[in-house]
Write an enzyme that holds these catalytic residues in place. Structure first.
Site, PDB file in Angstrom:
ATOM      1  CD  GLU A  15      -2.598  -3.097 -18.834  1.00 42.39           C
ATOM      2  OE1 GLU A  15      -2.286  -1.469 -17.858  1.00 42.39           O
ATOM      3  OE2 GLU A  15      -2.477  -3.417 -18.590  1.00 42.39           O
ATOM      4  CE1 TYR A  16      -8.269   0.209 -14.774  1.00 43.19           C
ATOM      5  CE2 TYR A  16     -10.055   0.902 -14.721  1.00 43.19           C
ATOM      6  CZ  TYR A  16      -9.797   0.419 -13.829  1.00 43.19           C
ATOM      7  OH  TYR A  16      -9.953  -0.575 -12.856  1.00 43.19           O
ATOM      8  CD  GLU A  17      -3.456   7.118 -21.946  1.00 43.54           C
ATOM      9  OE1 GLU A  17      -2.535   6.728 -21.405  1.00 43.54           O
ATOM     10  OE2 GLU A  17      -3.406   8.095 -22.625  1.00 43.54           O
ATOM     11  CG  ASP A  48      -2.484   1.033   1.432  1.00 45.33           C
ATOM     12  OD1 ASP A  48      -1.686   2.315   0.956  1.00 45.33           O
ATOM     13  OD2 ASP A  48      -2.862   0.639   1.186  1.00 45.33           O
ATOM     14  CG  ASP A  76      -8.129   3.022  -6.757  1.00 48.37           C
ATOM     15  OD1 ASP A  76      -8.956   2.753  -8.368  1.00 48.37           O
ATOM     16  OD2 ASP A  76      -7.788   1.780  -6.379  1.00 48.37           O
TER      17      ASP A  76
HETATM   18  N1  SAM Z   1      -2.175   2.382 -13.564  1.00 46.10           N
HETATM   19  C1  SAM Z   1      -3.500   1.729 -14.363  1.00 46.10           C
HETATM   20  C2  SAM Z   1      -3.739   2.339 -15.027  1.00 46.10           C
HETATM   21  O1  SAM Z   1      -4.102   2.754 -15.940  1.00 46.10           O
HETATM   22  O2  SAM Z   1      -4.455   0.960 -16.185  1.00 46.10           O
HETATM   23  C3  SAM Z   1      -4.552   0.591 -13.510  1.00 46.10           C
HETATM   24  C4  SAM Z   1      -5.723   1.495 -13.047  1.00 46.10           C
HETATM   25  S1  SAM Z   1      -6.484   0.586 -11.085  1.00 46.10           S
HETATM   26  C5  SAM Z   1      -7.947   1.981 -11.646  1.00 46.10           C
HETATM   27  C6  SAM Z   1      -5.907   1.474  -9.641  1.00 46.10           C
HETATM   28  C7  SAM Z   1      -5.308   0.803  -9.082  1.00 46.10           C
HETATM   29  O3  SAM Z   1      -4.068   1.293  -8.196  1.00 46.10           O
HETATM   30  C8  SAM Z   1      -5.361  -0.554  -8.858  1.00 46.10           C
HETATM   31  O4  SAM Z   1      -4.962  -1.880  -9.779  1.00 46.10           O
HETATM   32  C9  SAM Z   1      -5.478  -0.842  -7.705  1.00 46.10           C
HETATM   33  O5  SAM Z   1      -5.050  -1.233  -6.416  1.00 46.10           O
HETATM   34  C10 SAM Z   1      -4.113   0.650  -7.165  1.00 46.10           C
HETATM   35  N2  SAM Z   1      -4.151   1.544  -6.106  1.00 46.10           N
HETATM   36  C11 SAM Z   1      -4.979   1.913  -5.785  1.00 46.10           C
HETATM   37  N3  SAM Z   1      -4.173   2.930  -3.966  1.00 46.10           N
HETATM   38  C12 SAM Z   1      -3.311   1.937  -3.875  1.00 46.10           C
HETATM   39  C13 SAM Z   1      -2.761   1.785  -2.913  1.00 46.10           C
HETATM   40  N4  SAM Z   1      -2.663   3.346  -2.050  1.00 46.10           N
HETATM   41  N5  SAM Z   1      -1.365   1.862  -3.418  1.00 46.10           N
HETATM   42  C14 SAM Z   1      -0.877   0.545  -3.907  1.00 46.10           C
HETATM   43  N6  SAM Z   1      -1.764   0.285  -5.236  1.00 46.10           N
HETATM   44  C15 SAM Z   1      -2.875   1.219  -5.046  1.00 46.10           C
END
Ligand code: SAM
Length: 212
Positions: A193-195, A95, A117
């Site tokens: 991927e999200y983009e 985290d 997120d």
């Molecule tokens: N960056 C990627 C993309 O743009 O395709 C994934 C986006 S996804 C919405 C957000 C990712 O951030 C998730 O895989 C989530 O588990 C991770 N994440 C969210 N909060 C986090 C934190 N505090 N520490 C590490 N990872 C985190």
């Protein structure tokens, strides 16, 4: 991104050569992990890791660390590495709240946040990765002339992120509310991927590059 919980993903990661276990033991000496003195760039909330894998392939003179909270998601990035292994890319499952326990002062040259997120409830604002609380953490690990880049299609999260800059003593070097129509900022852009998903739905992508 909460993929289906893959049974045994935590155990698979525990034994994986591309994942750095007990990352806090490398605080202040990440260069020994990569066995060179190249700069260190990190992505926080890496998801399945396409963005970072492509960056690492294109820039062998930079060391990349991908940080992801969930084992089941990280497993996808590991699978990509097993198909195309790279010496300059490693992963950490953690985290990001404890990021200052893992990196020393000014140890990182660049930080990427992609489609973080949104944590839409006000009471969860401190959990947002571009919040002032997180900017203060990044401040201690990022080189003085380092940069942080953030992309999202979530306009509310982006507006919040921009408002947080003066609160934490950062400033924007570049801002766009429609990245894919901005020729200068699109140069060398690597889609996450999200983009790919949200831009194909017609959502404009916001991006800033910030410094102190
Ligand atoms: N960056 C990627 C993309 O743009 O395709 C994934 C986006 S996804 C919405 C957000 C990712 O951030 C998730 O895989 C989530 O588990 C991770 N994440 C969210 N909060 C986090 C934190 N505090 N520490 C590490 N990872 C985190």
């Amino acid at each position: 991104m909460r993929l289906r919980n893959i049974t045994g993903s935590r155990e698979m990661i525990a034994e994986n050569e591309f994942v750095i276990h007990q990352p806090e033991q490398n605080k202040g000496k990440w260069n020994t992990v990569f066995k060179n003195t190249n700069p260190i760039h990190i992505e926080i909330g890496m998801g399945k890791g396409k963005f970072l894998h492509t960056l690492a392939q294109n820039n062998p003179g930079v060391n990349y660390l991908g940080i992801e909270k969930y084992s089941s998601v990280l497993l996808r990035a590991i699978q990509k590495m097993e198909e195309a292994p790279l010496l300059n890319l490693r992963f950490i499952r953690m985290d990001a709240e404890s990021i200052t326990e893992v990196f020393g002062k000014e140890e990182v040259e660049r930080i990427y946040l992609n489609f973080s997120d949104p944590w839409p409830k006000d009471r969860h604002a401190k959990r947002r990765l571009p919040s002032a609380e997180f900017l203060n953490r990044y401040d201690s690990i990022l080189k003085k002339d380092g940069r942080l880049e953030f992309k999202t299609d979530n306009r509310e999260l982006f507006d919040f992120a921009v408002e947080q800059l003066p609160v934490a003593g950062w400033r924007a070097e570049a801002v766009t509310y429609d990245l894919h129509k901005d020729n200068a900022l699109m140069e060398g852009n690597i889609m996450t991927e999200y983009e790919e998903k949200f831009s194909s739905m017609g959502n404009p992508i916001c991006k800033y590059i910030i410094c102190r």
